[in-house]
Design a protein around this motif. Structure first.
Motif, PDB file in Angstrom:
ATOM      1  N   TYR A  85       7.000   3.572  -2.095  1.00 40.40           N
ATOM      2  CA  TYR A  85       6.161   3.671  -0.771  1.00 40.40           C
ATOM      3  C   TYR A  85       4.625   3.918  -0.994  1.00 40.40           C
ATOM      4  O   TYR A  85       3.982   3.459  -0.308  1.00 40.40           O
ATOM      5  CB  TYR A  85       6.835   4.458   0.145  1.00 40.40           C
ATOM      6  N   SER A  86       4.481   4.609  -2.313  1.00 34.18           N
ATOM      7  CA  SER A  86       3.098   5.075  -2.336  1.00 34.18           C
ATOM      8  C   SER A  86       2.413   4.494  -3.586  1.00 34.18           C
ATOM      9  O   SER A  86       1.246   4.827  -3.799  1.00 34.18           O
ATOM     10  CB  SER A  86       3.000   6.674  -2.573  1.00 34.18           C
ATOM     11  N   THR A  87       3.124   3.590  -4.403  1.00 29.83           N
ATOM     12  CA  THR A  87       2.320   3.055  -5.645  1.00 29.83           C
ATOM     13  C   THR A  87       1.735   1.608  -5.066  1.00 29.83           C
ATOM     14  O   THR A  87       2.718   0.743  -4.651  1.00 29.83           O
ATOM     15  CB  THR A  87       3.233   3.057  -6.718  1.00 29.83           C
TER      16      THR A  87
ATOM     17  N   ASN B 217       6.772  -1.707   4.263  1.00 28.60           N
ATOM     18  CA  ASN B 217       6.990  -0.903   5.271  1.00 28.60           C
ATOM     19  C   ASN B 217       6.322   1.049   4.980  1.00 28.60           C
ATOM     20  O   ASN B 217       6.833   1.798   5.583  1.00 28.60           O
ATOM     21  CB  ASN B 217       8.606  -0.312   5.253  1.00 28.60           C
ATOM     22  N   SER B 218       5.307   0.578   3.982  1.00 25.85           N
ATOM     23  CA  SER B 218       4.683   1.847   3.771  1.00 25.85           C
ATOM     24  C   SER B 218       3.717   2.244   4.627  1.00 25.85           C
ATOM     25  O   SER B 218       2.928   1.292   5.167  1.00 25.85           O
ATOM     26  CB  SER B 218       4.109   1.775   2.350  1.00 25.85           C
ATOM     27  N   PRO B 219       3.408   3.352   4.924  1.00 30.09           N
ATOM     28  CA  PRO B 219       2.384   3.953   5.854  1.00 30.09           C
ATOM     29  C   PRO B 219       0.921   3.361   5.513  1.00 30.09           C
ATOM     30  O   PRO B 219       0.064   3.438   6.161  1.00 30.09           O
ATOM     31  CB  PRO B 219       2.559   5.383   6.014  1.00 30.09           C
TER      32      PRO B 219
ATOM     33  N   SER C 215      19.080   0.864   3.974  1.00 27.53           N
ATOM     34  CA  SER C 215      18.338   0.056   4.858  1.00 27.53           C
ATOM     35  C   SER C 215      16.885  -0.092   4.103  1.00 27.53           C
ATOM     36  O   SER C 215      16.515   0.892   3.718  1.00 27.53           O
ATOM     37  CB  SER C 215      17.947   0.580   6.132  1.00 27.53           C
ATOM     38  N   PRO C 216      16.386  -1.314   4.193  1.00 30.52           N
ATOM     39  CA  PRO C 216      15.117  -1.326   3.273  1.00 30.52           C
ATOM     40  C   PRO C 216      13.916  -1.142   4.154  1.00 30.52           C
ATOM     41  O   PRO C 216      12.638  -1.313   3.645  1.00 30.52           O
ATOM     42  CB  PRO C 216      15.249  -3.184   3.240  1.00 30.52           C
ATOM     43  N   ILE C 217      14.060  -0.413   5.567  1.00 30.53           N
ATOM     44  CA  ILE C 217      12.832  -0.254   6.223  1.00 30.53           C
ATOM     45  C   ILE C 217      13.025   1.012   6.871  1.00 30.53           C
ATOM     46  O   ILE C 217      12.615   1.275   8.055  1.00 30.53           O
ATOM     47  CB  ILE C 217      12.738  -1.465   7.653  1.00 30.53           C
TER      48      ILE C 217
END
Length: 230
Positions: free
Chosen positions: A138-140, A41-43, A115-117
């Motif tokens: 989210y960023s690693t 769900n990371s950008p 929530s996981p998302i």
């Protein structure tokens, strides 16, 4: 490489990994951002990353030990199974490694946000430690063939349990059926301990090992021929 009698799938995997590593050496930011894998769900996540991350490595030691294991154990397993079954095993265990890592991360995100998302940038997290944890998830990026390699190790231990292996810092050979389970237990301990500064995706290793175990059991139950080395 032909003089080393490396079977074709293992040889091609070695070549692809080396090409990716060389490209990363010169274009690290581009390669890591696009070909490593991020949380689903990371950008930064891209649809091809679950495959390409298996061919990325972060340093010389990382790629050396993974490729040495791929050559040592993968060559035997490809000769045992044939190229088609071997590449299926390799890719499925690599995907299984990612699936378990994502599952653990999703649980951690759920604990923080409910929530996981959730959209990372739409949240207002006041707890600094929780916010830092969320940002890291989210960023690693995750990269490396280690999940698939753990699958190979488990398969080798199941198919050739009595082959004696020499392990660093152990002066005597140890049978595969003993050393590989110990290695898995160590990874399990490290995964749950989460020591500060440990950036290794231990649950990805365990995911590859688990899927490798399941595949070998399934294939054995379908009357696949096995030849055990004593």
């Amino acid at each position: 490489m032909n003089n080393l009698n490396i079977p074709p799938v293992v040889k091609n995997l070695l070549i692809i990994n080396i090409i990716f590593f060389a490209a990363t050496w010169f274009q690290r930011e581009f390669m890591v951002e696009n070909l490593s894998v991020f949380y689903f769900n990371s950008p930064f996540f891209k649809i091809w990353q679950p495959i390409t991350y298996m061919f990325m490595h972060g340093g010389l030691a990382h790629i050396f030990f993974n490729m040495f294991a791929l050559y040592s154990f993968g060559s035997i397993l490809e000769a045992h199974w044939g190229g088609k079954r071997f590449i299926n095993f390799y890719l499925i265990t690599g995907l299984g490694a990612l699936a378990l890592q994502w599952a653990v991360q999703a649980f951690e995100v759920y604990q923080i946000t409910g929530s996981p998302i959730n959209n990372l940038y739409g949240l207002n997290i006041t707890d600094l430690a929780a916010a830092t944890k969320l940002r890291d998830i989210y960023s690693t990026p995750m990269l490396g063939a280690s999940g698939a390699i753990f699958g190979l190790l488990v398969a080798f231990g199941m198919l050739y349990p009595n082959v004696e292996l020499y392990i660093m810092f152990i002066p005597v050979p140890v049978k595969a059926k003993y050393i590989i389970p110990i290695y898995i237990v160590i990874e399990l301990f490290l995964g749950f301990s989460q020591f500060k500064g440990d950036s290794v995706a231990h649950f990805a290793h365990l995911g590859g090992a688990l899927i490798g175990y399941i595949l070998v059991k399934l294939w054995k139950n379908k009357n696949t021929f096995y030849d055990y080395y004593e």
